[in-house]
Design a protein around this motif. Structure first.
Motif, short mmCIF file in Angstrom:
data_model
loop_
_atom_site.label_atom_id
_atom_site.label_comp_id
_atom_site.label_asym_id
_atom_site.label_seq_id
_atom_site.Cartn_x
_atom_site.Cartn_y
_atom_site.Cartn_z
N GLU A 7 43.06 -21.19 12.40
CA GLU A 7 41.85 -20.58 12.92
C GLU A 7 42.16 -19.61 14.05
OE1 GLU A 7 38.47 -20.90 12.11
OE2 GLU A 7 39.41 -21.59 10.27
N GLU A 8 43.08 -20.02 14.92
CA GLU A 8 43.43 -19.15 16.05
C GLU A 8 44.04 -17.84 15.56
OE1 GLU A 8 46.22 -19.25 20.07
OE2 GLU A 8 46.07 -21.01 18.75
N ALA A 9 44.82 -17.91 14.52
CA ALA A 9 45.45 -16.70 13.98
C ALA A 9 44.44 -15.78 13.31
CB ALA A 9 46.54 -17.09 12.98
N GLN A 10 43.38 -16.37 12.74
CA GLN A 10 42.39 -15.56 12.02
C GLN A 10 41.42 -14.85 12.95
OE1 GLN A 10 42.23 -15.01 8.64
NE2 GLN A 10 44.26 -15.94 8.76
N TYR A 11 41.22 -15.39 14.15
CA TYR A 11 40.16 -14.86 15.01
C TYR A 11 40.71 -14.23 16.29
CZ TYR A 11 37.02 -17.28 11.90
OH TYR A 11 36.34 -17.67 10.78
N VAL A 12 41.86 -13.64 16.19
CA VAL A 12 42.39 -12.88 17.32
C VAL A 12 41.56 -11.60 17.48
CG1 VAL A 12 44.38 -11.58 18.14
CG2 VAL A 12 44.71 -13.78 17.00
N ASP A 13 41.26 -11.26 18.71
CA ASP A 13 40.45 -10.08 18.99
C ASP A 13 41.18 -8.84 18.50
OD1 ASP A 13 39.11 -8.53 22.02
OD2 ASP A 13 38.62 -8.28 19.90
N SER A 14 40.52 -8.09 17.60
CA SER A 14 41.15 -6.91 17.02
C SER A 14 40.65 -5.61 17.62
CB SER A 14 40.90 -6.90 15.49
OG SER A 14 39.50 -6.85 15.23
N ALA A 15 39.89 -5.68 18.71
CA ALA A 15 39.37 -4.47 19.35
C ALA A 15 40.52 -3.65 19.91
CB ALA A 15 38.39 -4.83 20.45
N PRO A 16 40.46 -2.31 19.79
CA PRO A 16 41.52 -1.47 20.35
C PRO A 16 41.69 -1.70 21.85
CG PRO A 16 40.10 -0.20 18.89
CD PRO A 16 39.44 -1.54 19.08
N GLY A 97 45.26 7.42 13.10
CA GLY A 97 45.78 6.28 13.84
C GLY A 97 45.14 6.06 15.20
N VAL A 98 43.94 6.59 15.43
CA VAL A 98 43.29 6.44 16.73
C VAL A 98 43.07 4.97 17.08
CG1 VAL A 98 41.17 6.90 18.03
CG2 VAL A 98 42.20 8.69 16.64
N ALA A 99 42.63 4.18 16.10
CA ALA A 99 42.30 2.78 16.36
C ALA A 99 43.50 1.97 16.83
CB ALA A 99 41.70 2.14 15.11
N SER A 100 44.71 2.40 16.50
CA SER A 100 45.91 1.64 16.86
C SER A 100 46.57 2.14 18.13
CB SER A 100 46.92 1.68 15.71
OG SER A 100 47.30 3.03 15.44
N LEU A 101 45.96 3.13 18.79
CA LEU A 101 46.57 3.70 19.99
C LEU A 101 46.48 2.73 21.17
CD1 LEU A 101 45.28 7.39 19.87
CD2 LEU A 101 47.61 6.60 19.44
N SER A 102 47.42 2.84 22.07
CA SER A 102 47.36 2.08 23.32
C SER A 102 46.35 2.75 24.26
CB SER A 102 48.74 2.04 23.98
OG SER A 102 49.15 3.36 24.32
N LEU A 103 46.14 2.11 25.41
CA LEU A 103 45.20 2.67 26.38
C LEU A 103 45.61 4.07 26.81
CD1 LEU A 103 42.77 2.32 28.29
CD2 LEU A 103 44.33 1.26 29.94
N SER A 104 46.86 4.23 27.22
CA SER A 104 47.32 5.55 27.65
C SER A 104 47.38 6.54 26.49
CB SER A 104 48.71 5.43 28.30
OG SER A 104 49.64 4.87 27.39
N GLY A 105 47.76 6.06 25.30
CA GLY A 105 47.84 6.94 24.14
C GLY A 105 46.48 7.49 23.75
N PHE A 106 45.45 6.66 23.85
CA PHE A 106 44.11 7.12 23.50
C PHE A 106 43.64 8.20 24.45
CE2 PHE A 106 39.52 6.80 24.26
CZ PHE A 106 39.04 7.11 23.00
N TRP A 107 43.81 7.98 25.75
CA TRP A 107 43.30 8.96 26.71
C TRP A 107 44.14 10.24 26.70
CZ3 TRP A 107 38.57 8.64 28.00
CH2 TRP A 107 37.94 7.39 28.05
N LEU A 108 45.42 10.14 26.34
CA LEU A 108 46.20 11.36 26.14
C LEU A 108 45.66 12.15 24.94
CD1 LEU A 108 49.87 10.13 26.76
CD2 LEU A 108 48.56 11.77 28.14
#
Length: 232
Positions: A7-16, A97-108
């Motif tokens: 269950e823990e593996a299935q419900y990991v937060d997938s938000a960017p 690939g926007v959804a998979s960007l890191s915090l700094s990658g997105f703002w760049l």
């Protein structure tokens, strides 16, 4: 124990990773949009700045009295630029690939899109201003500048709707792109209509109107679509 691990593996937060900062920026943009609207409807001189969008050419002598402050235009244009850039970045194809960007990658990525959007705005404004200064009477230009900048800021702030829908609803990207493009087209139609009202003599010169549409409407739209298709 095995079930709990599953269950823990299935419900990991997938938000960017950038979601929280993006929501915070969106809230700030909404607050700024409200303040800008307040500036437009606040009485100034002999009327409200928002009335400039419907003022007849004979109101040209009163344009200076009804204009909002310089701060309104500076804050409004910066806020509009960031708002449009955020929306374009979020509506890029999944292959970017926007959804998979890191915090700094997105703002760049937002920064890169901001440069393209700013370039588009500057080019469109320079071309449009060149045509206005070439074919129109100098006394009408002050009213055109006021209407142009105010309408650009108001039009950009309507894009808060698709931005908030992108953040808080499961609407598809295609639906949001159609909504955003529709709002853009409506704003440009209103601008064309307003310019024909201000420069009424252009009705007698259809060629000038055709040149305007090609240089200031169709060209920037095609360029904007190209920017939207770029990968980050």
């Amino acid at each position: 124990p095995v079930f709990e691990t599953y269950e823990e593996a299935q419900y990991v937060d997938s938000a960017p990773a950038y979601t929280d900062s993006l929501i915070a920026v969106a809230i700030v943009l909404v607050a700024i949009g409200v303040l800008l609207y307040h500036q437009l409807i606040r009485p100034r001189g002999r009327g409200r700045a928002l009335l400039l969008l419907t003022a007849p050419p004979r109101a040209i002598p009163r344009v200076g009295e009804m204009l909002p402050s310089v701060g309104f235009f500076v804050v409004g244009l910066v806020e509009s630029l960031l708002l449009v850039s955020l929306l374009v970045t979020l509506l890029l194809p999944e292959s970017s690939g926007v959804a998979s960007l890191s915090l700094s990658g997105f703002w760049l990525s937002v920064g890169r899109v901001t440069l393209w959007v700013a370039l588009l705005f500057v080019i469109a404004t320079v071309v449009q201003a060149w045509m206005v200064y070439t074919f129109c009477h100098p006394d009408q230009i002050s009213l055109w500048w006021a209407d142009y900048l105010i309408l650009m800021i108001v039009a950009a702030n309507t894009l808060l709707l698709p931005l908030l829908l992108r953040l808080f609803t499961p609407l598809s990207t295609t639906t949001l792109v159609i909504l955003s493009v529709g709002l853009y087209v409506v704003s440009r139609i209103l601008l064309c209509y307003r310019e024909i009202q201000i420069f009424s003599h252009l009705r007698r010169y259809p060629l000038h109107i055709i040149l305007y549409l090609c240089a200031c409407e169709i060209g920037p739209l095609l360029f904007g679509l190209k920017v939207a298709s770029l990968s980050v």
